[in-house]
Design a protein around this motif. Structure first.
Motif, PDB file in Angstrom:
ATOM      1  N   TYR A  72       4.854  42.707  23.343  1.00 31.87           N
ATOM      2  CA  TYR A  72       4.337  43.739  22.455  1.00 31.87           C
ATOM      3  C   TYR A  72       4.681  45.151  22.935  1.00 31.87           C
ATOM      4  O   TYR A  72       4.273  46.133  22.315  1.00 31.87           O
ATOM      5  CB  TYR A  72       2.814  43.605  22.326  1.00 31.87           C
ATOM      6  CG  TYR A  72       2.385  42.283  21.739  1.00 31.87           C
ATOM      7  CD1 TYR A  72       2.656  41.985  20.407  1.00 31.87           C
ATOM      8  CD2 TYR A  72       1.734  41.328  22.517  1.00 31.87           C
ATOM      9  CE1 TYR A  72       2.277  40.764  19.856  1.00 31.87           C
ATOM     10  CE2 TYR A  72       1.341  40.117  21.969  1.00 31.87           C
ATOM     11  CZ  TYR A  72       1.622  39.831  20.641  1.00 31.87           C
ATOM     12  OH  TYR A  72       1.249  38.634  20.101  1.00 31.87           O
ATOM     13  N   LEU A  79       5.777  43.276  16.546  1.00 35.12           N
ATOM     14  CA  LEU A  79       4.734  44.089  15.928  1.00 35.12           C
ATOM     15  C   LEU A  79       3.576  43.236  15.429  1.00 35.12           C
ATOM     16  O   LEU A  79       2.417  43.562  15.642  1.00 35.12           O
ATOM     17  CB  LEU A  79       5.320  44.906  14.768  1.00 35.12           C
ATOM     18  CG  LEU A  79       6.445  45.880  15.140  1.00 35.12           C
ATOM     19  CD1 LEU A  79       6.978  46.561  13.891  1.00 35.12           C
ATOM     20  CD2 LEU A  79       5.955  46.916  16.149  1.00 35.12           C
ATOM     21  N   ASP A  80       3.894  42.151  14.752  1.00 32.29           N
ATOM     22  CA  ASP A  80       2.877  41.195  14.311  1.00 32.29           C
ATOM     23  C   ASP A  80       3.569  39.851  14.101  1.00 32.29           C
ATOM     24  O   ASP A  80       4.700  39.658  14.557  1.00 32.29           O
ATOM     25  CB  ASP A  80       2.175  41.678  13.028  1.00 32.29           C
ATOM     26  CG  ASP A  80       3.158  42.031  11.919  1.00 32.29           C
ATOM     27  OD1 ASP A  80       4.085  41.221  11.670  1.00 32.29           O
ATOM     28  OD2 ASP A  80       3.008  43.098  11.301  1.00 32.29           O
ATOM     29  N   LYS A  81       2.923  38.926  13.406  1.00 31.09           N
ATOM     30  CA  LYS A  81       3.444  37.573  13.276  1.00 31.09           C
ATOM     31  C   LYS A  81       4.724  37.473  12.432  1.00 31.09           C
ATOM     32  O   LYS A  81       5.425  36.479  12.488  1.00 31.09           O
ATOM     33  CB  LYS A  81       2.378  36.663  12.668  1.00 31.09           C
ATOM     34  CG  LYS A  81       1.176  36.447  13.578  1.00 31.09           C
ATOM     35  CD  LYS A  81       0.172  35.528  12.935  1.00 31.09           C
ATOM     36  CE  LYS A  81      -1.020  35.299  13.859  1.00 31.09           C
ATOM     37  NZ  LYS A  81      -2.019  34.400  13.235  1.00 31.09           N
ATOM     38  N   HIS A  83       6.855  40.554  11.918  1.00 34.29           N
ATOM     39  CA  HIS A  83       7.696  41.745  12.054  1.00 34.29           C
ATOM     40  C   HIS A  83       8.005  42.030  13.529  1.00 34.29           C
ATOM     41  O   HIS A  83       7.164  41.814  14.399  1.00 34.29           O
ATOM     42  CB  HIS A  83       7.021  42.976  11.444  1.00 34.29           C
ATOM     43  CG  HIS A  83       6.847  42.888   9.959  1.00 34.29           C
ATOM     44  ND1 HIS A  83       5.760  42.289   9.381  1.00 34.29           N
ATOM     45  CD2 HIS A  83       7.655  43.315   8.934  1.00 34.29           C
ATOM     46  CE1 HIS A  83       5.870  42.359   8.058  1.00 34.29           C
ATOM     47  NE2 HIS A  83       7.007  42.974   7.766  1.00 34.29           N
TER      48      HIS A  83
END
Length: 347
Positions: A72, A79-81, A83
């Motif tokens: 991260y 960025l997230d699940k 992206h």
């Protein structure tokens, strides 16, 4: 310095890290070629730029000082699940990331080299080289089982337990559908050349090229899926797997078998077993294939060694040993000999 020499390297999308990685890869390729061939052959032919934009670029990931190095943080990060963020390219939507994050602790994994690539279908791919203090997989439990496998074109493989895996022949079965598509592609290419048009500006040619590429990609995906499942099953269920060291490059010189050998994917299969054996704590070795087919596993008699029996031909699928009168199924007998050679090599 190199950016001043070539105008196209001055693009804002190219970072210094990308150029540095390319130069390192270039030097590594030369060193590998010199090590493999020891200057005994001519210089390699460099891969030219793809006509339709396929290619890849690499860049190294950077981390700030006094901050945790995980998935991260860093210049390339999750960025997230769905992206990720990559330098110069920014926020990118990706697939298959959520499943990885569910099964792994991203806080102890750091991202190293990042590779962004585009294939000949126009699909973009991004891959991360990951490092972690914790293992990504756990070793399989010991089974006490050892297996020899004989690879052939009649069926995909026969093992020393007598099991036979049929050859799916993905390319052969799809060839009748590919034939017409490839002929149409060839006609459109010739027409474009005859009219003096560039292939990049020939819309009908580009449509047909994409159609053929999709059909070929489907064949490749099906073959890869089959080889992945089979190699994993072998490694999961056996502590030792032994195969013969086949030279596909030399075998491809036989024009009668070249298409069948390319279709079966032996080298890819061996590569998959090799890395999976290392990954899951198993042992995989390759042995010299000399006489594995011609030798009787029961008594050691070699066909063609004397007047009693001539050498087995490719059409001879079963035979009787003239020395001990044992009846053999050719591929099963070969698999047993391969396993014995592997056990002797480890002794």
């Amino acid at each position: 310095m190199i950016r001043r020499r070539f105008e196209w390297l001055q693009s804002k999308l190219l970072t210094n890290a990308t150029i540095s990685m390319s130069m390192r890869s270039y030097k590594a390729a030369w060193n590998l070629w010199k090590k493999a061939h020891k200057n005994k052959v001519g210089t390699p032919r460099f891969k030219r730029k793809d006509l339709f934009g396929a290619g890849s670029m690499q860049l190294s990931n950077g981390y700030a000082k006094n901050k945790p190095a995980d998935m991260y943080s860093g210049s390339a990060r999750v960025l997230d699940k769905t992206h990720v963020s990559v330098p110069k390219l920014g926020r990118i939507c990706v697939s298959h990331l959520a499943g990885f994050l569910r099964t792994h602790n991203a806080d102890v994994i750091r991202i190293g080299t990042v590779t962004v690539s585009k294939d000949n279908l126009g699909y973009y791919w991004i891959s991360f080289q990951l490092a972690s203090a914790e293992p990504f997989t756990t070793a399989f439990k010991k089974t006490g089982s050892q297996l020899g496998i004989d690879l052939n074109t009649d069926n995909f493989l026969t093992d020393s337990d007598g099991n036979c895996i049929e050859n799916p022949r993905y390319y052969r079965n799809a060839e009748k559908y590919l034939k017409d598509a490839k002929r149409t592609l060839s006609r459109r290419q010739l027409r474009a050349k005859k009219e003096g048009r560039s292939l990049r500006s020939s819309k009908n040619y580009l449509k047909q090229r994409l159609l053929v590429a999709k059909k070929m990609k489907k064949i490749s995906n099906r073959r890869n899926s089959f080889l992945d499942e089979l190699s994993l099953a072998l490694i999961k269920n056996h502590d030792l797997v032994v195969a013969e060291n086949l030279s596909s490059k030399n075998m491809l010189k036989n024009h009668a078998l070249a298409k069948s050998i390319s279709d079966v994917g032996w080298q890819t299969f061996v590569q998959k077993i090799t890395y999976k054996a290392e990954l899951y704590g198993r042992k995989f070795i390759m042995v010299d294939p000399k006489n594995t087919t011609q030798m009787c596993h029961d008594c050691g008699y070699v066909c063609g060694s004397d007047w009693r029996h001539e050498k087995l031909k490719l059409k001879d699928r079963e035979w009787n040993c003239p020395n001990c009168v044992a009846h053999h199924i050719r591929d099963h007998n070969a698999a047993l000999n391969i396993l014995t050679k592997g056990q002797q090599a480890l002794a």
